[in-house]
Design an enzyme around this catalytic site. Structure first.
Site, short mmCIF file in Angstrom:
data_model
loop_
_atom_site.label_atom_id
_atom_site.label_comp_id
_atom_site.label_asym_id
_atom_site.label_seq_id
_atom_site.Cartn_x
_atom_site.Cartn_y
_atom_site.Cartn_z
N ASP A 355 -36.73 -23.81 9.00
CA ASP A 355 -36.21 -22.58 9.62
C ASP A 355 -36.55 -21.35 8.80
O ASP A 355 -36.72 -20.25 9.35
CB ASP A 355 -34.71 -22.68 9.88
CG ASP A 355 -33.88 -23.08 8.68
OD1 ASP A 355 -34.42 -23.07 7.55
OD2 ASP A 355 -32.70 -23.42 8.86
N HIS A 359 -38.69 -18.42 10.27
CA HIS A 359 -38.11 -17.08 10.14
C HIS A 359 -39.16 -16.09 9.65
O HIS A 359 -39.35 -15.01 10.24
CB HIS A 359 -36.92 -17.14 9.18
CG HIS A 359 -36.30 -15.82 8.86
ND1 HIS A 359 -35.10 -15.41 9.40
CD2 HIS A 359 -36.71 -14.80 8.05
CE1 HIS A 359 -34.80 -14.20 8.95
NE2 HIS A 359 -35.75 -13.81 8.11
N GLU A 360 -39.87 -16.45 8.58
CA GLU A 360 -40.85 -15.52 8.00
C GLU A 360 -42.03 -15.29 8.94
O GLU A 360 -42.50 -14.16 9.09
CB GLU A 360 -41.33 -16.03 6.64
CG GLU A 360 -40.24 -16.18 5.59
CD GLU A 360 -39.43 -14.92 5.37
OE1 GLU A 360 -39.94 -13.81 5.63
OE2 GLU A 360 -38.27 -15.03 4.94
N HIS A 363 -41.21 -12.81 11.54
CA HIS A 363 -41.36 -11.42 11.10
C HIS A 363 -42.78 -10.92 11.39
O HIS A 363 -42.97 -9.75 11.76
CB HIS A 363 -41.08 -11.30 9.60
CG HIS A 363 -39.62 -11.21 9.26
ND1 HIS A 363 -38.76 -10.33 9.86
CD2 HIS A 363 -38.87 -11.90 8.35
CE1 HIS A 363 -37.54 -10.47 9.36
NE2 HIS A 363 -37.57 -11.42 8.44
N TYR A 374 -37.50 -1.60 9.71
CA TYR A 374 -36.68 -2.47 8.87
C TYR A 374 -35.56 -1.70 8.19
O TYR A 374 -35.46 -1.62 6.97
CB TYR A 374 -37.56 -3.18 7.83
CG TYR A 374 -36.94 -4.45 7.31
CD1 TYR A 374 -36.74 -5.53 8.15
CD2 TYR A 374 -36.56 -4.56 5.98
CE1 TYR A 374 -36.16 -6.70 7.69
CE2 TYR A 374 -35.98 -5.72 5.50
CZ TYR A 374 -35.78 -6.79 6.36
OH TYR A 374 -35.21 -7.95 5.88
N GLU A 383 -34.27 -8.93 11.73
CA GLU A 383 -33.79 -10.13 11.04
C GLU A 383 -33.24 -11.15 12.04
O GLU A 383 -33.47 -12.36 11.91
CB GLU A 383 -32.71 -9.76 10.03
CG GLU A 383 -33.23 -9.25 8.72
CD GLU A 383 -34.02 -10.32 7.97
OE1 GLU A 383 -33.61 -11.50 8.01
OE2 GLU A 383 -35.05 -9.97 7.36
N ASP A 394 -36.41 -25.16 14.31
CA ASP A 394 -35.61 -26.17 13.59
C ASP A 394 -34.31 -26.30 14.36
O ASP A 394 -33.28 -25.69 14.02
CB ASP A 394 -35.38 -25.70 12.16
CG ASP A 394 -34.64 -26.72 11.32
OD1 ASP A 394 -34.41 -27.84 11.81
OD2 ASP A 394 -34.29 -26.40 10.18
N ASP A 397 -29.49 -27.79 14.47
CA ASP A 397 -28.19 -27.17 14.20
C ASP A 397 -28.33 -25.66 14.43
O ASP A 397 -29.36 -25.18 14.91
CB ASP A 397 -27.70 -27.47 12.78
CG ASP A 397 -28.71 -27.07 11.71
OD1 ASP A 397 -29.31 -25.98 11.81
OD2 ASP A 397 -28.91 -27.86 10.76
N GLU A 402 -30.06 -24.12 5.40
CA GLU A 402 -29.17 -25.16 4.88
C GLU A 402 -29.90 -26.21 4.04
O GLU A 402 -29.30 -26.89 3.20
CB GLU A 402 -28.41 -25.85 6.02
CG GLU A 402 -29.22 -26.77 6.90
CD GLU A 402 -30.06 -26.07 7.96
OE1 GLU A 402 -30.68 -26.77 8.76
OE2 GLU A 402 -30.08 -24.81 7.96
N TYR A 405 -30.52 -24.02 0.40
CA TYR A 405 -29.50 -23.14 -0.18
C TYR A 405 -28.43 -23.96 -0.90
O TYR A 405 -27.98 -24.98 -0.40
CB TYR A 405 -28.87 -22.29 0.93
CG TYR A 405 -27.92 -21.22 0.46
CD1 TYR A 405 -28.33 -20.21 -0.39
CD2 TYR A 405 -26.58 -21.22 0.88
CE1 TYR A 405 -27.45 -19.21 -0.81
CE2 TYR A 405 -25.70 -20.24 0.47
CZ TYR A 405 -26.15 -19.24 -0.38
OH TYR A 405 -25.28 -18.26 -0.79
N THR A 406 -28.03 -23.49 -2.06
CA THR A 406 -27.00 -24.12 -2.90
C THR A 406 -27.07 -25.65 -2.85
O THR A 406 -26.23 -26.30 -2.23
CB THR A 406 -25.58 -23.65 -2.49
OG1 THR A 406 -25.40 -23.91 -1.08
CG2 THR A 406 -25.41 -22.18 -2.76
N ASP A 412 -23.56 -26.43 2.91
CA ASP A 412 -23.62 -24.98 2.79
C ASP A 412 -24.89 -24.45 3.46
O ASP A 412 -25.85 -25.19 3.68
CB ASP A 412 -23.61 -24.59 1.30
CG ASP A 412 -23.19 -23.14 1.10
OD1 ASP A 412 -22.66 -22.55 2.05
OD2 ASP A 412 -23.38 -22.61 -0.01
N ASP A 438 -28.58 -2.78 1.56
CA ASP A 438 -29.35 -3.73 2.38
C ASP A 438 -30.05 -3.01 3.54
O ASP A 438 -30.03 -3.48 4.68
CB ASP A 438 -28.42 -4.83 2.89
CG ASP A 438 -29.15 -5.93 3.66
OD1 ASP A 438 -30.29 -6.25 3.30
OD2 ASP A 438 -28.57 -6.45 4.64
N HIS A 443 -29.47 -7.62 6.83
CA HIS A 443 -29.10 -9.03 6.73
C HIS A 443 -27.62 -9.27 7.04
O HIS A 443 -27.19 -10.42 7.09
CB HIS A 443 -29.41 -9.56 5.32
CG HIS A 443 -30.86 -9.64 5.00
ND1 HIS A 443 -31.54 -8.63 4.34
CD2 HIS A 443 -31.77 -10.61 5.25
CE1 HIS A 443 -32.80 -8.98 4.19
NE2 HIS A 443 -32.97 -10.16 4.73
#
Length: 529
Positions: A355, A359-360, A363, A374, A383, A394, A397, A402, A405-406, A412, A438, A443
């Site tokens: 994802d 996402h990129e 863009h 932007y 965004e 993807d 979900d 996910e 990340y972390t 998460d 931002d 975002h």
């Protein structure tokens, strides 16, 4: 100098003249050229020369023709060079040299495979000729009435590849003079490329007289590579081979993956080395995922929307991994995709999430369509569009990031489409961020449009408004149409609502349940007129 031959069997070759001039005295040779001849056609394949025109005032554009006319004996033609060659390109390099590329023609039709290059110094001295010339072709001029059309030739090819799906482009036909079994025929050369049932580029040669398939070649030098991704899962992807090495270079989709070797993410120019392997197995997990996921994203856009690359013009897609030192980010920089390795706590390699890559690349699609600014609301929509397409590709979900990340915190994610508030995003227009951080909350406020998209697809209730969902397939069609046909650089959230409604009307009808779902969703997130 003395003549050289391609084959020792060629023992009878006309010696090159020591001095040479054209009949009109327009050019002279300074010394005897060194000539290598074709073993069959007996025409020059290489001339090492030192030729310049006797008239120093000759126009640069005429130099090539004067030279070829001066060397016609080596190329076996007797009239003017313009009747036998077509100039394809002229290029001046960094040394000031001029390089001419030509195509042999017969009655104005290109002779397949017979191309030539001629090279001159910045002072107009021709130093070499290289190429193939087929002399004395006995073939009457082409008559359309006695040959099949190019449309018919293309239909023959399509019928021969009727199991193919996901064409990369519509086949095109070029009429050529084709050397064929010790004679010459007019033929159509047709190239066709498709992704399924497996990536292939075929080149067909169709007899222009009777439609017979004279030959066909699979010209895709493509191989399947494999490797483990960032999460340890096995992946397969298209690669290429050059010499003894295999490269992350998918020639059919024009996708390549480079190692940025930890160049700083803010470097003015980020370059890299094309990722290679001694075998078809690649060992760098970040490169494996970046390459495989770029291919999946390309295939999604091609199959779903018939979009060939981000600009719909088949532009190359380049991914750069290992950008920066433990850089916790990914980006589209206007030309290529950049992926950091993460610090191992906030992120692991960002190339490891489908994802994120979708996402990129979205863009990039936005840049070449609505080109949403932007900052502020246009930036938040920019965004959001990337998040929307990210979860459409993807699609297991409604979470973003996910997988990377972390890593030490199961379950998460970076953002949630279904519950933006879980990750500190607003899900209603009244709660939007209005500060300057931002870029005006690009975002942050993306959560508002993300929630609307989720409600359109999955349905639900918010702000006392119940939305009857229409599914991901119809939702992605609505948002893609809105992005590519309706939105503009300064579109606001209210424009997004109108663009989505109009797109739904176009696709499904003004009184459709799909239009109703879009209106309900934007009512639910507070984007109302």
């Amino acid at each position: 100098m003395k003549n050289r031959l391609l084959s020792a069997a060629l023992t009878t070759c006309l010696a090159a003249t020591i001095a040479f001039s054209t009949t009109d005295g327009s050019a002279i040779a300074k010394e005897e050229p060194d000539v290598r001849y074709h073993p069959v056609y007996k025409t020059a394949t290489f001339i090492e020369d030192n030729w310049s025109p006797s008239n120093n005032q000759i126009a640069p554009g005429n130099l090539i023709w004067s030279y070829l006319n001066a060397r016609k004996n080596f190329l076996q033609f007797t009239d003017q060079a313009q009747n036998h060659f077509r100039l394809k390109s002229t290029k001046i390099d960094q040394l000031g040299m001029t390089h001419y590329r030509l195509q042999e023609i017969h009655h104005g039709i290109p002779v397949y495979g017979s191309e030539q290059t001629v090279h001159a110094t910045k002072n107009g001295v021709v130093t070499s000729y290289m190429g193939q010339v087929i002399p004395h072709i006995k073939l009457p001029s082409f008559q359309k009435s006695s040959h099949i059309s190019f449309q018919k030739a293309i239909s023959i090819v399509k019928n021969n590849t009727k199991n193919a799906t996901q064409y990369l482009y519509q086949p095109k036909a070029q009429l050529v003079v084709l050397p064929y079994r010790q004679t010459y025929v007019y033929a159509y050369v047709i190239k066709t490329a498709y992704l399924s049932p497996q990536p292939t580029i075929w080149q067909y040669f169709i007899d222009a007289k009777n439609g017979k398939i004279l030959d066909k070649l699979n010209i895709l030098q493509e191989l399947t590579g494999n490797g483990k991704g960032v999460k340890g899962d096995e992946k397969k992807f298209e690669i290429s081979k050059e010499g003894n090495l295999y490269y992350l270079n998918d020639k059919i989709r024009k996708i390549s993956t480079y190692d940025a070797q930890n160049q700083h993410e803010n470097s003015p120019i980020i370059s890299g080395k094309l990722v290679s392997s001694k075998t078809t197995t690649f060992s760098d997990p970040s490169s494996v995922d970046a390459h495989a996921y770029a291919e999946r994203t390309y295939d999604f856009y091609k199959k779903t929307f018939n979009r060939d690359s981000y600009d719909a013009k088949s532009s190359p897609i380049k991914s750069y991994i290992h950008v920066g030192e433990k850089w916790n980010n990914a980006a589209w920089d206007g030309e290529k995709m950049l992926y950091g390795d993460g610090d191992g706590k906030t992120f692991i390699s960002l190339a490891g999430a489908l994802d994120v890559i979708a996402h990129e690349l979205t863009h990039a699609v936005t840049q070449f369509t609505a080109n949403l600014q932007y900052r502020d609301e246009p930036g938040a929509l920019n965004e959001s569009m990337s998040d929307i397409m990210g979860v459409m590709i993807d699609d297991n979900d409604w979470l973003i990031g996910e997988d990377v990340y972390t890593p030490n915190k199961p379950g998460d994610a970076l953002r949630s489409m279904s519950n933006p508030k879980k990750y500190n995003q607003p899900d209603h227009y009244d709660d939007r961020y209005t500060g300057y951080q931002d870029n005006g909350g690009v975002h942050i406020n993306s959560g508002i449009n993300n929630k609307a998209a989720y409600l359109i697809a999955a349905g639900g209730k918010q702000s006392s408004v119940t939305v009857d969902g229409i599914g991901r397939v119809k939702t992605r069609a609505i948002y893609y149409r809105a992005l590519t046909e309706y939105l503009t650089a300064t579109s606001q959230f209210i424009d997004m609502r109108d663009a989505a409604i109009q797109s739904a009307k176009d696709l499904y009808g003004a009184n459709s349940k799909e239009v109703k779902a879009v209106k309900q969703a934007y009512d639910a997130v507070g984007v109302v007129k």
